[in-house]
Write an enzyme that holds these catalytic residues in place. Structure first.
Site, PDB file in Angstrom:
ATOM      1  N   CYS A 113       0.853  -1.188   0.000  1.00  0.00           N
ATOM      2  CA  CYS A 113       0.000   0.000   0.000  1.00  0.00           C
ATOM      3  C   CYS A 113       0.896   1.247   0.000  1.00  0.00           C
ATOM      4  O   CYS A 113       1.688   1.429  -0.916  1.00  0.00           O
ATOM      5  CB  CYS A 113      -0.947  -0.057   1.195  1.00  0.00           C
ATOM      6  SG  CYS A 113      -2.134   1.304   1.325  1.00  0.00           S
ATOM      7  N   ASP A 161      -9.095  -3.460  -6.995  1.00  0.00           N
ATOM      8  CA  ASP A 161      -8.525  -2.423  -6.136  1.00  0.00           C
ATOM      9  C   ASP A 161      -9.091  -1.054  -6.514  1.00  0.00           C
ATOM     10  O   ASP A 161      -8.897  -0.586  -7.633  1.00  0.00           O
ATOM     11  CB  ASP A 161      -7.003  -2.421  -6.279  1.00  0.00           C
ATOM     12  CG  ASP A 161      -6.283  -1.639  -5.196  1.00  0.00           C
ATOM     13  OD1 ASP A 161      -6.873  -0.687  -4.658  1.00  0.00           O
ATOM     14  OD2 ASP A 161      -5.129  -1.989  -4.885  1.00  0.00           O
ATOM     15  N   HIS A 193      -7.564  -4.733  -2.856  1.00  0.00           N
ATOM     16  CA  HIS A 193      -6.436  -4.075  -2.213  1.00  0.00           C
ATOM     17  C   HIS A 193      -6.095  -4.775  -0.897  1.00  0.00           C
ATOM     18  O   HIS A 193      -6.984  -5.176  -0.150  1.00  0.00           O
ATOM     19  CB  HIS A 193      -6.786  -2.610  -1.937  1.00  0.00           C
ATOM     20  CG  HIS A 193      -5.646  -1.780  -1.470  1.00  0.00           C
ATOM     21  ND1 HIS A 193      -4.684  -1.303  -2.329  1.00  0.00           N
ATOM     22  CD2 HIS A 193      -5.307  -1.342  -0.236  1.00  0.00           C
ATOM     23  CE1 HIS A 193      -3.803  -0.587  -1.645  1.00  0.00           C
ATOM     24  NE2 HIS A 193      -4.142  -0.604  -0.367  1.00  0.00           N
TER      25      HIS A 193
END
Length: 225
Positions: A113, A161, A193
């Site tokens: 991330c 995502d 994600h």
């Protein structure tokens, strides 16, 4: 397997979690946190690397702060001073390379991330990075200078995502190729994600996570030998 340590960065000391292999030595890897901070999941990833024979350091980019609240995590991420974070990461790289138990002259970076984008950022800013892994990297204030990148890049992204869309991942791949860089990006069908994060059952995908781990370890062994 690991313990908290301090290393020099920014003219002061910064904390981090260091995990070392039972074999006594191995290539170095910098493990870069998600927006939550240096949480147990990140430390577990470092421990897993040590179990594979690597010396892994996860720097604490929030300097003691962490959270389980998405709202607070977003605030911490946006408050992160990018220049300071880069210097913290540079300090982490230098710390690993100065250790007797770290083999070779270059280290790997991996992040998730926010950390994924910082992994690429650090690799572009440091010639001592020999292999870069980016898991669904995003940070609106981080713009890696691809011209400075010397390391090959392995990227893992997710079809569903909403933060880093497949289009964004393909653009990154195209930009890296246009810059003459070595890159291998995979977008996993049906994944969301943070699919690598086994502490989040709402998005974790065991099969994809296992595939990524196997490919990542092989990637580091090939480029950091």
């Amino acid at each position: 397997m690991g313990a908290m340590v301090e290393f020099a960065a920014n003219g002061r000391t910064t904390g981090g979690y260091l995990a070392t292999p039972a074999s006594g030595a191995g290539p170095g890897v910098v493990v870069i946190q998600e927006w939550w901070g240096l949480v147990p999941h990140v430390k577990d990833v470092a421990d897993r690397f040590a179990g594979e024979g690597f010396v892994a350091l996860a720097p604490d980019l929030y300097h003691g702060r962490s959270t389980t609240s998405p709202d607070e995590a977003g605030k911490l991420m946006m408050a992160l001073e990018i220049d300071r974070a880069e210097r913290d990461l540079r300090g982490a790289i230098d710390f690993l390379l100065a250790r007797d138990d770290v083999a070779g002259t270059r280290v790997g970076t991996v992040g998730f991330c926010m950390g994924g984008q910082l992994s690429l950022f650090a690799a572009c800013a440091n010639a001592a990075v020999g292999a870069c892994v980016d898991f669904y990297g995003i940070h609106p204030n981080v713009a890696p200078d691809l011209a400075g990148l010397e390391a090959p890049v392995l990227g893992f992204f997710a079809e569903r995502d909403g933060f880093v869309t497949p289009e964004a991942a393909r653009k990154l791949e195209a930009d890296l190729r246009a810059a003459g860089k070595e890159v291998d990006i995979t977008i996993f069908d049906g994944a969301d994600h943070a699919f690598f994060n086994d502490s989040r059952p709402d998005v974790y995908h065991a099969g994809y996570a296992a595939e990524c781990w196997t490919r990542m370890v092989a990637f580091y062994r090939r480029h950091l030998a």
